[in-house]
Design an enzyme around this catalytic site. Structure first.
Site, PDB file in Angstrom:
ATOM      1  N   CYS A   1      17.619   8.494   5.132  1.00 38.68           N
ATOM      2  CA  CYS A   1      18.831   7.668   4.998  1.00 38.68           C
ATOM      3  C   CYS A   1      18.798   6.778   3.754  1.00 38.68           C
ATOM      4  CB  CYS A   1      19.050   6.835   6.250  1.00 38.68           C
ATOM      5  SG  CYS A   1      17.863   5.484   6.473  1.00 38.68           S
TER       6      CYS A   1
ATOM      7  N   ASP B   1      -8.271   3.443   8.355  1.00 34.58           N
ATOM      8  CA  ASP B   1      -7.813   2.896   7.077  1.00 34.58           C
ATOM      9  C   ASP B   1      -8.621   3.349   5.871  1.00 34.58           C
ATOM     10  OD1 ASP B   1      -6.043   1.370   5.521  1.00 34.58           O
ATOM     11  OD2 ASP B   1      -7.380  -0.349   5.559  1.00 34.58           O
TER      12      ASP B   1
END
Length: 270
Positions: A155, A98
Site C-alpha cells: 500500500c 537478532d
C-alpha cells in the site's frame, strides 16, 4: 515441533531447511552457521509479540520499552530447545536472536510465519510486525513448513510516512531514524536534522504505526515486553558504567549512554 515454540509464547512458528537459505547468505555467514552447528539441516523460526496493546507516543521505540528481548527470547526458547533435544537425542539446537548469520526475515517468511513488508519487517497474521524473531539452528532434518515467501499488499503507507525517506527504492540505513539514533559518535548536520525531526531518543516506529496490518493485530504482547520507565535527563547524565548498570535489563543499553545523551541534546537544545 512447532507446538513447543508456541507453548514458549510465540505467536507464529515454523521450520525451513537450511539449504534453502544458503543462496541468500554470504559465504562467510554460511560458514559461521556451519561452524556453530556442524551438520546444520534445519532452522526453527519463532515470532514473539511485543509492544503495548494501545500504541502511545514516547521517546523510545516500542521494542525498547520492555525487557531486553535477547534475554527474554533465550529464556523462553530454552525449555523448547531442551524438549526438542529429548525428542531428537544427540541433535543440537543452537539459539539465535537478532545477531544470527541467517537472513532472518526471509527465513521466517519462507517458514510461513508471515509476509515481508515494504519496510523489510516480517508481518505476522495475529501480531503484525510487532514481533521479535528467535531461531533454533539444528542438525536434525525436520519437516519444513510454509514453502514460499509472501509479501504485503504494497500500500506504500510505510514509505510515505518515513521521516527520513529511507524506504524509497529499498531500505537506506543512512536515512533510517532507527539506525541513526543508535549510531555511535558524531552525526552529520543532515543526520542531526533527521534525529531532530523524528524526536526520538532511541529507534523509530513510524513505518509500523501507519501500517494497516498492525491495526488488525490481536495477539497480546508478552508480559516481559510491557513498558518500563524511560531514562530521565538525570539518568542520561550518568557515567556509561552507571547507566549500563541502571538499565542492565533493557535493549537500548547495548550502545551505552552516549547515543541517547547525544540525541537528547539534539532534540532539546538545538
Amino acid at each position: 515441533m512447532t507446538e513447543l515454540l508456541l507453548q514458549a509464547g510465540a505467536c507464529a512458528a515454523g521450520c525451513v531447511p537450511a539449504d534453502r537459505l544458503r543462496e541468500r547468505m554470504a559465504p562467510e555467514n554460511w560458514q559461521r552457521a556451519l561452524t556453530a552447528t556442524p551438520g546444520l539441516k534445519s532452522l526453527l523460526c519463532a515470532a514473539f509479540p511485543y509492544g503495548p496493546e494501545k500504541v502511545t507516543p514516547g521517546p523510545l521505540s516500542l521494542y525498547a520499552r520492555g525487557a531486553d528481548y535477547h534475554r527474554v527470547l533465550r529464556d523462553r526458547l530454552a525449555p523448547a530447545a531442551a524438549a526438542l533435544a529429548r525428542r531428537y537425542p544427540g541433535r543440537r539446537f543452537d539459539f539465535y536472536a537478532d545477531a544470527s548469520p541467517f537472513p532472518e526475515v526471509y527465513a521466517a517468511a519462507l517458514a510461513g510465519l508471515g509476509r515481508v513488508g515494504q519496510n523489510g519487517l516480517l508481518i505476522t497474521e495475529n501480531a503484525g510486525s510487532y514481533v521479535f524473531l528467535g531461531f533454533l539452528a539444528t542438525d536434525a532434518d525436520l519437516p519444513p513448513t510454509g514453502g514460499t515467501v509472501r509479501f504485503c499488499s504494497g500500500c506504500g503507507a510505510c514509505r510515505r510516512a518515513c521521516p527520513g525517506g529511507a524506504l524509497a527504492g529499498g531500505l537506506c540505513r543512512e536515512r533510517c531514524l532507527s539506525h541513526l539514533t543508535q549510531q555511535r559518535g558524531a552525526l552529520t548536520e543532515a543526520q542531526r536534522a533527521l534525529v531532530r525531526k523524528g524526536g526520538m531518543l532511541w529507534g523509530c516506529d513510524r513505518c509500523q504505526t501507519v501500517c494497516p496490518e498492525n491495526a488488525r493485530r490481536t495477539a497480546p504482547p508478552l508480559p516481559e515486553f510491557l513498558s518500563g520507565p524511560d531514562p530521565s535527563p538525570g539518568e542520561l547524565a550518568l557515567s556509561d558504567r552507571a547507566f549500563r548498570r541502571t538499565f542492565a535489563d533493557r535493549a537500548f543499553v547495548w550502545r551505552g549512554v552516549q547515543p541517547l545523551r547525544r540525541n537528547f541534546e539534539i532534540i532539546n537544545k538545538e
